[in-house]
Design an enzyme around this catalytic site. Structure first.
Site, PDB file in Angstrom:
ATOM      1  N   ALA A 127     -20.661  -1.599  16.180  1.00  0.00           N
ATOM      2  CA  ALA A 127     -20.033  -0.685  17.147  1.00  0.00           C
ATOM      3  C   ALA A 127     -19.143  -1.472  18.106  1.00  0.00           C
ATOM      4  O   ALA A 127     -19.426  -2.623  18.418  1.00  0.00           O
ATOM      5  CB  ALA A 127     -21.118   0.054  17.935  1.00  0.00           C
ATOM      6  N   ASN A 154     -10.013   1.672   2.353  1.00  0.00           N
ATOM      7  CA  ASN A 154      -9.768   1.494   3.789  1.00  0.00           C
ATOM      8  C   ASN A 154     -10.276   2.691   4.591  1.00  0.00           C
ATOM      9  O   ASN A 154     -10.832   2.528   5.677  1.00  0.00           O
ATOM     10  CB  ASN A 154      -8.280   1.259   4.053  1.00  0.00           C
ATOM     11  CG  ASN A 154      -7.913  -0.212   3.852  1.00  0.00           C
ATOM     12  OD1 ASN A 154      -8.780  -1.036   3.620  1.00  0.00           O
ATOM     13  ND2 ASN A 154      -6.639  -0.527   3.931  1.00  0.00           N
ATOM     14  N   CYS A 173      -3.658  -2.215   9.002  1.00  0.00           N
ATOM     15  CA  CYS A 173      -4.054  -1.413   7.829  1.00  0.00           C
ATOM     16  C   CYS A 173      -4.788  -0.119   8.157  1.00  0.00           C
ATOM     17  O   CYS A 173      -4.317   0.961   7.808  1.00  0.00           O
ATOM     18  CB  CYS A 173      -4.905  -2.258   6.891  1.00  0.00           C
ATOM     19  SG  CYS A 173      -3.936  -3.515   6.067  1.00  0.00           S
ATOM     20  N   PHE A 211     -19.591  -3.507   8.497  1.00  0.00           N
ATOM     21  CA  PHE A 211     -18.755  -2.464   9.110  1.00  0.00           C
ATOM     22  C   PHE A 211     -19.566  -1.420   9.869  1.00  0.00           C
ATOM     23  O   PHE A 211     -19.190  -0.267   9.976  1.00  0.00           O
ATOM     24  CB  PHE A 211     -17.800  -1.837   8.066  1.00  0.00           C
ATOM     25  CG  PHE A 211     -16.607  -2.726   7.840  1.00  0.00           C
ATOM     26  CD1 PHE A 211     -16.763  -3.901   7.123  1.00  0.00           C
ATOM     27  CD2 PHE A 211     -15.386  -2.435   8.399  1.00  0.00           C
ATOM     28  CE1 PHE A 211     -15.694  -4.783   6.972  1.00  0.00           C
ATOM     29  CE2 PHE A 211     -14.303  -3.297   8.254  1.00  0.00           C
ATOM     30  CZ  PHE A 211     -14.471  -4.480   7.532  1.00  0.00           C
ATOM     31  N   THR A 266       0.854  -1.191   0.000  1.00  0.00           N
ATOM     32  CA  THR A 266       0.000   0.000   0.000  1.00  0.00           C
ATOM     33  C   THR A 266       0.887   1.237   0.000  1.00  0.00           C
ATOM     34  O   THR A 266       1.646   1.461   0.943  1.00  0.00           O
ATOM     35  CB  THR A 266      -0.911  -0.006   1.232  1.00  0.00           C
ATOM     36  OG1 THR A 266      -1.686  -1.200   1.194  1.00  0.00           O
ATOM     37  CG2 THR A 266      -1.836   1.207   1.258  1.00  0.00           C
ATOM     38  N   PHE A 286      -6.726  -6.406  -1.078  1.00  0.00           N
ATOM     39  CA  PHE A 286      -7.822  -6.071  -0.165  1.00  0.00           C
ATOM     40  C   PHE A 286      -8.073  -7.218   0.822  1.00  0.00           C
ATOM     41  O   PHE A 286      -9.190  -7.427   1.271  1.00  0.00           O
ATOM     42  CB  PHE A 286      -9.094  -5.765  -0.968  1.00  0.00           C
ATOM     43  CG  PHE A 286      -8.923  -4.644  -1.960  1.00  0.00           C
ATOM     44  CD1 PHE A 286      -8.905  -3.322  -1.540  1.00  0.00           C
ATOM     45  CD2 PHE A 286      -8.745  -4.912  -3.310  1.00  0.00           C
ATOM     46  CE1 PHE A 286      -8.726  -2.276  -2.447  1.00  0.00           C
ATOM     47  CE2 PHE A 286      -8.563  -3.881  -4.225  1.00  0.00           C
ATOM     48  CZ  PHE A 286      -8.547  -2.561  -3.794  1.00  0.00           C
TER      49      PHE A 286
HETATM   50  C1  UDX Z   1      -8.708  -4.425   6.446  1.00  0.00           C
HETATM   51  C2  UDX Z   1      -9.599  -4.400   5.197  1.00  0.00           C
HETATM   52  O1  UDX Z   1     -10.856  -4.992   5.525  1.00  0.00           O
HETATM   53  C3  UDX Z   1      -8.913  -5.137   4.051  1.00  0.00           C
HETATM   54  O2  UDX Z   1      -9.716  -5.042   2.885  1.00  0.00           O
HETATM   55  C4  UDX Z   1      -7.556  -4.476   3.816  1.00  0.00           C
HETATM   56  O3  UDX Z   1      -6.839  -5.137   2.792  1.00  0.00           O
HETATM   57  C5  UDX Z   1      -6.728  -4.502   5.076  1.00  0.00           C
HETATM   58  O4  UDX Z   1      -7.449  -3.848   6.149  1.00  0.00           O
HETATM   59  P1  UDX Z   1      -8.107  -6.200   8.349  1.00  0.00           P
HETATM   60  O5  UDX Z   1      -7.169  -5.180   8.899  1.00  0.00           O
HETATM   61  O6  UDX Z   1      -7.651  -7.620   8.235  1.00  0.00           O
HETATM   62  O7  UDX Z   1      -8.573  -5.772   6.866  1.00  0.00           O
HETATM   63  O8  UDX Z   1      -9.395  -6.202   9.270  1.00  0.00           O
HETATM   64  P2  UDX Z   1     -10.954  -5.879   9.180  1.00  0.00           P
HETATM   65  O9  UDX Z   1     -11.727  -7.127   9.219  1.00  0.00           O
HETATM   66  O10 UDX Z   1     -11.270  -4.927   8.100  1.00  0.00           O
HETATM   67  O11 UDX Z   1     -11.150  -5.150  10.608  1.00  0.00           O
HETATM   68  C6  UDX Z   1     -10.380  -4.015  10.952  1.00  0.00           C
HETATM   69  C7  UDX Z   1     -10.721  -3.534  12.341  1.00  0.00           C
HETATM   70  O12 UDX Z   1     -12.021  -2.960  12.353  1.00  0.00           O
HETATM   71  C8  UDX Z   1     -10.737  -4.623  13.418  1.00  0.00           C
HETATM   72  O13 UDX Z   1     -10.122  -4.122  14.584  1.00  0.00           O
HETATM   73  C9  UDX Z   1     -12.208  -4.882  13.654  1.00  0.00           C
HETATM   74  O14 UDX Z   1     -12.479  -5.343  14.951  1.00  0.00           O
HETATM   75  C10 UDX Z   1     -12.792  -3.490  13.426  1.00  0.00           C
HETATM   76  N1  UDX Z   1     -14.202  -3.503  13.007  1.00  0.00           N
HETATM   77  C11 UDX Z   1     -14.564  -4.056  11.817  1.00  0.00           C
HETATM   78  C12 UDX Z   1     -15.158  -2.903  13.815  1.00  0.00           C
HETATM   79  O15 UDX Z   1     -14.850  -2.387  14.893  1.00  0.00           O
HETATM   80  N2  UDX Z   1     -16.461  -2.886  13.393  1.00  0.00           N
HETATM   81  C13 UDX Z   1     -16.854  -3.419  12.214  1.00  0.00           C
HETATM   82  O16 UDX Z   1     -18.055  -3.359  11.908  1.00  0.00           O
HETATM   83  C14 UDX Z   1     -15.877  -4.031  11.394  1.00  0.00           C
END
Ligand code: UDX
Length: 436
Positions: free
Chosen positions: A255, A211, A263, A252, A121, A155
């Site tokens: 809460a 992101n 990322c 997403f 990235t 992604f």
């Molecule tokens: C993310 C992107 O989803 C992915 O497409 C990109 O390539 C890298 O970054 P990742 O970091 O593996 O992936 O985790 P992700 O599942 O997206 O969750 C990120 C954070 O958000 C976590 O701490 C998760 O607990 C939090 N989260 C996610 C929430 O608090 N609420 C949500 O509804 C979703």
């Protein structure tokens, strides 16, 4: 096709495994000898369910191999992927020194046409820089070897990386020649509908924008959760109602105690740094990061208020990784929580299925237990930090008598509030105040 992937981190290793599994010949390169030796023995540098078994198979059938030496392997590649890390500098700017070093090496070593594809990235405009570096090195060698430079952001979600690599919902490819376009089409044996060809700068921006947008959804619902507690609304129901609108969607909008990982925090900072450099502020994203930076403290203030104070209080922390199904603790909310608890003199017993060894290195003095039940013994409160299935599905009837006080603070809204209350717990979630 013959592929060389430079950087055996999360993205590089997963990408290598996915391509090798499709029948391509893949060499994975990393300068870290220990990492490469372990990969030779089918040991991954991170935890990802099911990936080690596949790694073993691909090594055995000869599709995947490893090396610490790019110079030795570069000739056999048609396509070079750059997947090295771009960590944040203290001012939030992405550190491109490793990417630039790799580009220099490519310029020094190539003998014939290559496609150089950046998966790391990187800020918008990095593609141009890489092109210049390679040209510069070729000029030093007085060579005019043709090459194409492309951007192909990843992604992948940790914990689901293999699935995402094998079933991508989209493949974004920034490239500017027809030859490269055709080769990328041949490489990804996917239906055309999933592939979006763009300019290199658009592809670079799509990664950051995606992101940043997902982080925005999370901070939006987290901030709304704070208001819901004041109005007596339930953010879980609100998110459900919002998510039914197809233009919004349900994902997403969970809460919690904020986003972490390798990322979102890094990429939002990098995009803000880019915005600053270009003198074009991103006000919404500034607010998104601010909400995230304060979400743990907001939650912990609730814990402190409920318990009176935290001094000498025994706290069971359940879950340490930034999300379930990974051993990754980078930017995990659990770390902010530990800092807060230590600052307020609380006594911590922590449990996590995969992340404890990493946290131990940062906080050697707190207590770690090998079961969640042991963490609960004589605790004044249980804090659910990461929604691992095994934590959600604890025998909560067995936990309760172990506790000194029946407080459960659910940082992920992962438990059913009314069931917990019926069991006799004093339950607090995020953005809803269960009455009975
Ligand atoms: C993310 C992107 O989803 C992915 O497409 C990109 O390539 C890298 O970054 P990742 O970091 O593996 O992936 O985790 P992700 O599942 O997206 O969750 C990120 C954070 O958000 C976590 O701490 C998760 O607990 C939090 N989260 C996610 C929430 O608090 N609420 C949500 O509804 C979703």
């Amino acid at each position: 096709m013959n592929i060389v992937i430079i950087g055996a981190g999360y993205v590089g290793t997963t990408t290598g495994i996915a391509f090798a599994n499709q029948g391509h010949q893949v060499v994975l390169i990393d300068t870290d000898e220990d990492k490469i030796n372990k990969l030779h023995q089918s040991i991954l540098p991170f935890y990802e369910d099911g990936m080690e078994e596949l790694l073993k198979q691909l090594i055995a059938n000869g599709n995947l191999s490893f090396s610490t030496c790019l110079e030795e392997k570069i000739d056999q590649a048609q396509i070079l992927f750059i997947t090295v890390g771009t960590p944040s500098l203290p001012n939030g700017v992405a550190n491109l020194s490793t990417v630039e070093h790799v580009a220099r090496q490519i310029g020094r070593f190539i003998k014939d046409y290559k496609m150089v594809v950046v998966k790391s990235t990187v800020p918008v405009g990095t593609g141009d820089k890489i092109k210049e570096i390679i040209k510069d090195e070729l000029a030093k060698r007085k060579q005019e070897i043709p090459f194409d430079q492309l951007s192909n952001p990843e992604f992948l979600r940790e914990g689901k990386a293999l699935y995402d690599a094998m079933h991508p919902d989209r493949i974004v490819i920034g490239c500017d020649t027809e030859k490269a376009r055709l080769m990328m089409k041949a490489l990804y044996k996917e239906e055309d509908a999933k592939i979006l060809f763009t300019t290199i700068k658009d592809a670079e921006m799509i990664k950051y924008a995606s992101n940043a947008f997902l982080a925005t959804k999370i901070s939006f619902i987290n901030e709304l959760a704070r208001l819901c507690e004041k109005t007596g609304s339930n953010v879980i129901e609100v998110a459900k109602g919002m998510g039914l609108d197809q233009r919004i969607g349900p994902q997403f909008l969970q809460a919690g105690i904020g986003y972490g990982g390798s990322c979102f925090p890094k990429d939002t900072q990098a995009l803000l740094a880019l915005a600053k450099e270009k003198e074009q502020p991103l006000h919404i994203l500034q607010a998104v990061t601010k909400v995230n930076q304060t979400q743990v403290e907001w939650f912990m203030e609730k814990v402190k208020k409920a318990l009176g104070n935290l001094s000498e209080k025994r706290i069971a922390l359940l879950g340490l990784t930034f999300k379930p199904q990974t051993d990754d603790i980078r930017e995990s909310s659990s770390l902010k929580m530990i800092d807060y608890l230590l600052k307020h003199n609380a006594m911590i017993k922590a449990y996590d299925p995969k992340g404890m060894d990493h946290v131990k290195k940062i906080y050697p003095s707190i207590t770690y237990t090998n079961t969640p039940y042991k963490a609960a013994v004589e605790a004044d409160a249980v804090l659910l930090v990461t929604e691992w299935k095994e934590i959600i599905e604890l025998d909560w009837n067995r936990v309760k008598p172990l506790l000194s006080q029946p407080y459960v603070f659910d940082g992920r809204n992962a438990l059913d509030a009314s069931t917990m209350i019926q069991m006799g717990y004093i339950y607090e979630g995020i953005g809803h105040r269960p009455s009975s």
